[in-house]
Design an enzyme around this catalytic site. Structure first.
Site, short mmCIF file in Angstrom:
data_model
loop_
_atom_site.label_atom_id
_atom_site.label_comp_id
_atom_site.label_asym_id
_atom_site.label_seq_id
_atom_site.Cartn_x
_atom_site.Cartn_y
_atom_site.Cartn_z
N ASP A 82 0.85 -1.20 0.00
CA ASP A 82 0.00 0.00 0.00
C ASP A 82 0.89 1.25 0.00
OD1 ASP A 82 -2.40 1.42 0.23
OD2 ASP A 82 -2.33 1.42 2.42
N LYS A 182 -12.84 13.00 7.59
CA LYS A 182 -12.86 13.10 6.14
C LYS A 182 -13.69 14.26 5.61
CE LYS A 182 -12.36 8.09 5.68
NZ LYS A 182 -10.91 8.05 5.46
N ASN A 252 -10.23 0.59 -0.09
CA ASN A 252 -9.21 0.49 0.97
C ASN A 252 -9.75 0.89 2.34
OD1 ASN A 252 -7.47 -0.04 -1.12
ND2 ASN A 252 -6.00 1.55 -0.58
N ARG A 258 -8.44 0.25 12.88
CA ARG A 258 -7.79 0.88 14.03
C ARG A 258 -8.83 1.27 15.08
NH1 ARG A 258 -3.26 4.84 11.20
NH2 ARG A 258 -2.40 3.24 9.86
N ARG A 279 -3.70 -11.24 25.98
CA ARG A 279 -4.70 -12.09 25.32
C ARG A 279 -6.11 -11.71 25.76
NH1 ARG A 279 -1.71 -17.57 26.98
NH2 ARG A 279 -1.77 -16.37 28.92
P1 13P Z 1 -8.79 4.98 5.54
O1 13P Z 1 -7.93 5.88 6.34
O2 13P Z 1 -10.07 5.68 5.14
O3 13P Z 1 -9.08 3.69 6.21
O4 13P Z 1 -8.03 4.65 4.17
C1 13P Z 1 -7.08 3.64 4.11
C2 13P Z 1 -6.30 3.64 2.85
O5 13P Z 1 -6.61 4.30 1.88
C3 13P Z 1 -5.11 2.80 2.80
O6 13P Z 1 -4.39 2.98 1.64
O1 G3H Z 2 -3.17 5.10 3.54
C1 G3H Z 2 -2.50 4.86 4.51
C2 G3H Z 2 -2.83 3.68 5.34
O2 G3H Z 2 -3.85 3.97 6.25
C3 G3H Z 2 -1.59 3.17 6.01
O3 G3H Z 2 -1.27 3.94 7.11
O4 G3H Z 2 1.14 4.41 6.74
O5 G3H Z 2 0.11 4.63 9.02
O6 G3H Z 2 0.46 2.38 8.01
P1 G3H Z 2 0.22 3.84 7.77
ZN ZN Z 3 -4.48 4.98 0.84
#
Ligand code: 13P
Ligand code: G3H
Ligand code: ZN
Length: 307
Positions: A82, A182, A252, A258, A279
């Site tokens: 990602d 958002k 995504n 989280r 646990r």
């Molecule tokens: P969110 O922050 O909306 O969950 O998006 C995650 C994302 O785009 C990871 O690439």
């Molecule tokens: O788009 C970003 C994702 O939420 C990943 O977040 O870079 O903090 O792991 P991170």
């Molecule tokens: Zn993203």
């Protein structure tokens, strides 16, 4: 079942008007929660690893977790990088067995984004690996990109970008953003823009980042048990469902995972201050991730039973 690439997943999703959920993984409980949800819904899955997740857990650990999950599963599963920030990281993931990578050149000038994407595509395609790219900027903070203002994807430029870079799927900016905050006012996505991009790229899989819905129940639970997640707002589920019918084949989700985990852990600590066995609080947190992902697969992605 061995890891698969996203090609046939996206072809079917495009034809039938649904999306595949791409869920960010950082540790064992998250992998297990998502895999259990996929198993109960018989759904194809994309497990995605950010550069930050890779730094936190280590690529071999995450790959071994996925490998372990696949030993007990017959679901089609993709492992995807990602927001790959550069060629080197994409290469390391391709060499390490990922079946899909994203090269995120969205912060670069247009021609540089094309050149970088093309370089990754050449390396990946020689090894049978899928490449997602991004054009346009999402508001919010990405790991290496900080943009306070979004720049929506230009449809004509998107069509040209795909043709010139050779990327297999494209992440577009139509109003979503990363994280839990958002929208200040009403939530809205630019559907006319999405339809224009889809029309110019018929049959081509598009990707929606920043697509968490920020469920109110988790925000409330976090806040009730000492958190400070004020004014958080996500993408309404009906808008995501609509996007899935207009060429968006990958959606995504990270923030919702989280929130689910953190809300449950906060609740557990508040109700059982005497507990210090991880646990005891990770088990309900993993279950909350499972239930949240399961509902998303069914009601948002529409990919239940499509494995
Ligand atoms: P969110 O922050 O909306 O969950 O998006 C995650 C994302 O785009 C990871 O690439
Ligand atoms: O788009 C970003 C994702 O939420 C990943 O977040 O870079 O903090 O792991 P991170
Ligand atoms: Zn993203």
């Amino acid at each position: 079942m061995p890891l698969v690439g996203p090609k046939s997943m996206f072809e079917r999703a495009y034809k039938e008007g649904y999306a595949i959920g791409a869920f960010n993984v950082n540790n064992m409980e998250i992998v297990q929660g998502i895999m259990q949800a996929g198993a109960e819904e018989k759904a194809p899955l994309i497990l995605q690893v950010s550069a930050g997740a890779r730094k936190y857990a280590g690529q071999p650990y995450l790959m071994k977790l996925v490998e372990a999950a696949l030993q007990e599963s017959d679901l089609p599963v993709v492992v995807h990088l990602d927001h790959g920030p550069d060629f080197e990281l994409c290469k390391a993931c391709i060499d390490g067995g990922f079946t899909s990578v994203m090269i995120d050149g969205s912060h670069l000038p247009y021609e540089e984004n094309i050149a970088l994407t093309k370089k990754v595509v050449e390396y990946a395609h020689d090894r049978g690996v899928w490449v997602e790219a991004e054009l346009g900027k999402l508001a919010g903070v990405e790991e290496h990109v900080s943009s306070t203002h979004s720049v929506y994807t230009d449809p004509d430029q998107a069509a040209e970008f795909v043709q010139r870079s050779g990327c297999d799927s494209l992440a577009i900016a139509i109003g979503t953003s990363h994280g839990a905050y958002k929208f200040k006012g009403d939530a809205n996505l630019d559907f006319p823009r999405l339809e224009k991009i889809s029309t110019l790229l018929p049959g081509y899989p598009l990707v929606l980042h920043g697509a968490s819905s920020v469920p109110q129940e988790f925000v409330d639970m976090c806040n009730k048990y000492g958190g400070k997640v004020g004014g958080a707002k996500g993408v309404p589920e009906n808008l995501l469902r609509k996007a899935a019918g207009l060429g968006i084949c990958k959606i995504n989700v990270d923030t919702d995972i989280r929130l689910a985990l953190t809300a449950c852990i906060r609740k557990h600590f508040a109700e059982h201050p005497e507990d210090f066995d991880p646990r005891a609080y990770l088990k309900p947190a993993r279950e909350a991730v499972k239930l949240m992902v399961q509902r998303k697969i069914r009601d948002v992605m529409g990919c239940s039973g499509k494995a």
